[in-house]
Write a protein that holds these residues in place. Sequence first.
Motif, short mmCIF file in Angstrom:
data_model
loop_
_atom_site.label_atom_id
_atom_site.label_comp_id
_atom_site.label_asym_id
_atom_site.label_seq_id
_atom_site.Cartn_x
_atom_site.Cartn_y
_atom_site.Cartn_z
N LYS A 41 0.75 -1.26 0.09
CA LYS A 41 0.15 0.01 0.03
C LYS A 41 0.81 1.31 -0.17
O LYS A 41 0.72 2.10 -0.75
N SER A 42 1.67 1.40 0.72
CA SER A 42 2.62 2.38 1.02
C SER A 42 3.49 2.88 -0.04
O SER A 42 3.74 3.87 -0.82
N SER A 43 4.00 1.71 -0.79
CA SER A 43 4.84 1.76 -2.14
C SER A 43 3.98 2.24 -3.14
O SER A 43 4.44 3.05 -4.04
N ALA A 44 2.59 1.97 -3.12
CA ALA A 44 1.84 2.27 -4.28
C ALA A 44 1.59 3.79 -4.25
O ALA A 44 1.66 4.53 -5.07
N LEU A 45 1.35 4.13 -2.88
CA LEU A 45 0.98 5.74 -2.59
C LEU A 45 2.20 6.53 -2.96
O LEU A 45 2.25 7.53 -3.81
N LEU A 145 -6.26 -3.43 -7.16
CA LEU A 145 -4.89 -3.51 -7.84
C LEU A 145 -4.13 -4.67 -7.31
O LEU A 145 -4.26 -5.06 -6.21
N LEU A 146 -3.73 -5.42 -8.31
CA LEU A 146 -2.89 -6.70 -8.26
C LEU A 146 -1.65 -6.25 -8.10
O LEU A 146 -0.82 -6.24 -9.04
N THR A 147 -1.08 -6.16 -6.73
CA THR A 147 0.29 -5.71 -6.74
C THR A 147 1.57 -6.61 -6.82
O THR A 147 1.03 -7.72 -6.93
N LYS A 148 2.44 -6.27 -6.96
CA LYS A 148 3.65 -6.86 -7.28
C LYS A 148 3.75 -7.81 -8.37
O LYS A 148 4.39 -8.90 -8.35
N GLU A 178 -6.89 -4.21 -12.13
CA GLU A 178 -5.57 -3.79 -12.90
C GLU A 178 -4.35 -4.36 -12.07
O GLU A 178 -4.49 -4.75 -11.00
N VAL A 179 -3.59 -4.85 -12.95
CA VAL A 179 -2.42 -5.12 -12.40
C VAL A 179 -1.15 -3.83 -12.08
O VAL A 179 -1.63 -3.03 -12.60
N PHE A 180 -0.32 -4.26 -11.06
CA PHE A 180 0.34 -3.04 -10.68
C PHE A 180 1.57 -3.56 -10.18
O PHE A 180 1.72 -4.51 -9.52
N PRO A 189 -0.50 4.59 -14.77
CA PRO A 189 -1.36 5.21 -15.60
C PRO A 189 -3.02 5.19 -15.37
O PRO A 189 -3.81 5.79 -15.32
N GLN A 190 -3.23 3.64 -15.28
CA GLN A 190 -4.55 3.30 -14.90
C GLN A 190 -5.16 3.75 -13.48
O GLN A 190 -6.14 4.07 -13.19
N LEU A 191 -4.20 3.62 -12.45
CA LEU A 191 -4.41 4.46 -11.18
C LEU A 191 -4.90 5.69 -11.29
O LEU A 191 -5.78 6.11 -10.67
#
Length: 213
Positions: A41-45, A145-148, A178-180, A189-191
Amino acid sequence: METSFIDFRQAKFLTSAPDIRHLGADKGIEIAFAGRSNAGKSSALNALTQQKSLARTSKTPGRTQLINVFELDQDRRLIDLPGYGFAQVPLHLKEKWQAALSEYLQDRESLCGIVVLMDIRHPLKDIDQQMIDWAIHNHLPVLALLTKCDKLKQGARKSTLLKVRKHYEEYADLVQVEVFSSLKKLGIPQLINWLTAHYQLPEAPAKDTPTEE
């Protein structure tokens, strides 16, 4: 309605709060980031805002113990919710964080959408589905978001994406998947597009023009 541009690089830390009574005025638009403690979560932000340390990252799950608020402008805020599914924390802390999370989701009027982050290698855990199902029930839009995703090869990545999209195809009007990867900058971009669409303020009603009798 004309879409207004939002510069996510301008995000700044506003406050940390143990519960909604300490969050400040319940107005404008808030979009919350939610997910298991190790979902990224933090990495995405940080990737979204292009700031290395806007949100604290830690190798220890459960580091985010408070509701963290980041201001985009006077009307829009990003919310970093306490991670759920905390593995190695005392029971009383789990209960405290869960109570704060539930209270925010149920009672915060300015909450207008949720970004749910799931590790692509372990998607659709029960607790993630509970979060998304709750949002669907309350007609709140969700970006899953499907992270990593850099951890999987392209074929496996696409297969998992299609699997999760199919799982929520009945609710495609509310749930986007979406994948992330914050490391490879995939899905940003999708985010940004999803957030921008759901941060739009309603237009003020046009005033009636007086007519001469």
